[in-house]
Design an enzyme around this catalytic site. Structure first.
Site, PDB file in Angstrom:
ATOM      1  N   ARG A  96      18.695  60.478   2.705  1.00 18.84           N
ATOM      2  CA  ARG A  96      19.736  61.496   2.531  1.00 18.84           C
ATOM      3  C   ARG A  96      20.975  60.846   1.946  1.00 18.84           C
ATOM      4  O   ARG A  96      21.282  59.690   2.265  1.00 18.84           O
ATOM      5  CB  ARG A  96      20.146  62.099   3.879  1.00 18.84           C
ATOM      6  CG  ARG A  96      19.298  63.260   4.340  1.00 18.84           C
ATOM      7  CD  ARG A  96      19.482  64.510   3.474  1.00 18.84           C
ATOM      8  NE  ARG A  96      18.643  65.608   3.919  1.00 18.84           N
ATOM      9  CZ  ARG A  96      17.368  65.794   3.569  1.00 18.84           C
ATOM     10  NH1 ARG A  96      16.769  64.975   2.739  1.00 18.84           N
ATOM     11  NH2 ARG A  96      16.684  66.827   4.039  1.00 18.84           N
ATOM     12  N   HIS A 121      16.706  64.089  -6.375  1.00 17.67           N
ATOM     13  CA  HIS A 121      16.136  64.546  -5.090  1.00 17.67           C
ATOM     14  C   HIS A 121      14.770  65.215  -5.296  1.00 17.67           C
ATOM     15  O   HIS A 121      14.591  66.399  -4.972  1.00 17.67           O
ATOM     16  CB  HIS A 121      17.111  65.494  -4.376  1.00 17.67           C
ATOM     17  CG  HIS A 121      16.866  65.587  -2.892  1.00 17.67           C
ATOM     18  ND1 HIS A 121      17.870  65.816  -1.978  1.00 17.67           N
ATOM     19  CD2 HIS A 121      15.725  65.490  -2.151  1.00 17.67           C
ATOM     20  CE1 HIS A 121      17.355  65.856  -0.759  1.00 17.67           C
ATOM     21  NE2 HIS A 121      16.058  65.655  -0.838  1.00 17.67           N
ATOM     22  N   GLU A 130      25.620  65.415  -3.291  1.00 13.83           N
ATOM     23  CA  GLU A 130      24.753  65.905  -4.377  1.00 13.83           C
ATOM     24  C   GLU A 130      24.764  67.433  -4.450  1.00 13.83           C
ATOM     25  O   GLU A 130      24.960  68.082  -3.420  1.00 13.83           O
ATOM     26  CB  GLU A 130      23.311  65.389  -4.179  1.00 13.83           C
ATOM     27  CG  GLU A 130      22.619  65.951  -2.944  1.00 13.83           C
ATOM     28  CD  GLU A 130      21.237  65.340  -2.718  1.00 13.83           C
ATOM     29  OE1 GLU A 130      21.092  64.108  -2.745  1.00 13.83           O
ATOM     30  OE2 GLU A 130      20.304  66.149  -2.501  1.00 13.83           O
TER      31      GLU A 130
HETATM   32  C1  8YV Z   1      13.427  68.871   0.071  1.00 13.35           C
HETATM   33  C2  8YV Z   1      13.761  66.834   1.593  1.00 13.35           C
HETATM   34  O1  8YV Z   1      13.012  69.050  -1.230  1.00 13.35           O
HETATM   35  O2  8YV Z   1      12.112  67.572   3.086  1.00 13.35           O
HETATM   36  C3  8YV Z   1      13.213  67.058   2.947  1.00 13.35           C
HETATM   37  O3  8YV Z   1      13.903  66.702   3.915  1.00 13.35           O
HETATM   38  O4  8YV Z   1      14.706  66.156   1.436  1.00 13.35           O
HETATM   39  C4  8YV Z   1      13.088  67.435   0.394  1.00 13.35           C
HETATM   40  O5  8YV Z   1      11.704  67.347   0.541  1.00 13.35           O
HETATM   41  C5  8YV Z   1      14.864  69.305   0.180  1.00 13.35           C
HETATM   42  O6  8YV Z   1      15.422  69.026   1.410  1.00 13.35           O
HETATM   43  C6  8YV Z   1      14.998  70.803  -0.116  1.00 13.35           C
HETATM   44  O7  8YV Z   1      14.855  71.586   1.000  1.00 13.35           O
END
Ligand code: 8YV
Length: 328
Positions: free
Chosen positions: A240, A287, A269
């Site tokens: 993150r 991401h 972001e």
């Molecule tokens: C997602 C992510 O695409 O699952 C997670 O925690 O970071 C990614 O797979 C993103 O969070 C969108 O919801």
């Protein structure tokens, strides 16, 4: 009987919307507008469920303004966009999408680490600029992945999947740090060695961050931590934004205090710290670690399954706070 009403807060696969439509009155957002908080609250009025992604923050203010809300289903494994204690206090069940994205995300983390170690983005940009005129003995010489020491910060499902790739596929030594140590039977097949955080930073040739974001993890990697790393080391963040102090990282990259970084997530972001765009030794991706068609579909399906089960008398398969509904 009236059907429950839900909001699908972002664009999603049409097939998933259709499936949700068999159970619910659905307000969708195929235009994929990102709702600011007042609009999110307005659209959640009268909705018992919400299908969310990382861009929708469900906090005490939203919960207080939407008293009829009962379930929030995140299409993500990470759920730092949810205030879980506030959800629980409001009797709102929160769900996420673990497991279905583990291997896909680990593939990407490993690929990003390799691209970073072997300077793939930097050399490709050089080639595209038309600057490649001859071979030279040390042109874009990077550092080996095979046989090196892989450091993992956050040894959950995805961390373990990356460790397996490194140990079993690339002969890497694995060191890791985590809130808790893995049982010996999970460490042994990959030869993983549990170390304290400072040792991890000092020993890793390639450090990969896979820990969940929490207030305690904010800037877990800052100037002091970067200073412990080898000048030849790489850092990969697929966890993150906010776990790394991006300004400190850009300075360390510029000054060659570490060799390179691979970043799929950023503080604030989709905005980036502009300093990251000016250093060559960083691989930047938007991401996308979980983004294969099959996995994004599996994530959407699981989020939908959670909503359908929870709002039609079943049991949500992957709840985060099951206690939200078992409390009196
Ligand atoms: C997602 C992510 O695409 O699952 C997670 O925690 O970071 C990614 O797979 C993103 O969070 C969108 O919801």
């Amino acid at each position: 009987m009236t059907r429950p009403a839900i909001l699908v807060a972002r664009a999603v696969f049409p097939e998933v919307l259709e499936h949700l439509g068999q159970h619910f009155d659905v307000e969708s957002n195929q235009a994929d507008t990102i709702f600011a908080k007042p609009e999110l609250i307005a659209r959640l009025q009268g909705k018992q469920g919400a299908f969310t992604t990382g861009s929708e923050r469900i906090d005490a203010e939203v919960l207080a303004a939407c008293p009829q809300l009962r379930v929030v289903a995140n299409m993500a494994v990470g759920y730092n966009n949810f205030d879980i204690p506030a959800c629980t206090a409001a009797g709102v069940l929160a769900t996420n999408t673990p497991d279905v994205l583990t291997e896909t995300t680990a593939d990407f983390g490993f690929a990003l680490m390799m691209a970073t170690a072997r300077r793939m983005a930097e050399s490709e940009h050089f080639l595209r600029r038309g600057e490649w005129t001859r071979w030279s003995y040390d042109m874009f010489a990077g550092s080996d992945v095979h046989g090196s020491t892989l450091g993992i910060l956050g040894m959950g499902r995805i961390g373990q999947a990356i460790a397996r790739r490194g140990a079993l596929g690339f002969g890497m030594k694995v060191v890791y740090h985590n809130r808790s140590r893995l049982p010996a039977e999970q460490e042994a097949p990959i030869g993983a060695r549990y170390v304290d955080k400072a040792t991890l930073l000092r020993e890793a040739d390639h450090l990969v961050l896979v820990l969940p974001y929490s207030a305690g993890a904010h800037h877990a990697i800052g100037a002091a931590e970067l200073a412990l790393m080898k000048p030849t080391a790489t850092l990969t963040n697929i966890a993150r934004g906010g776990i790394v102090d991006d300004a400190a990282l850009a300075a360390a990259l510029r000054e060659g205090r570490i060799a390179a970084a691979g970043l799929d997530v950023f503080e604030g972001e989709p905005a980036l710290n502009p300093a990251l765009l000016t250093v060559p030794n960083v691989v930047l991706t938007p991401h996308i670690a979980s983004s294969t068609m099959a996995t994004r579909r599996a994530m959407a399906d699981l989020a939908a399954k959670n909503l359908v089960a929870a709002l039609t008398g079943g049991v949500a398969p992957t709840p985060i706070n099951p206690e939200a509904w078992t409390k009196a």
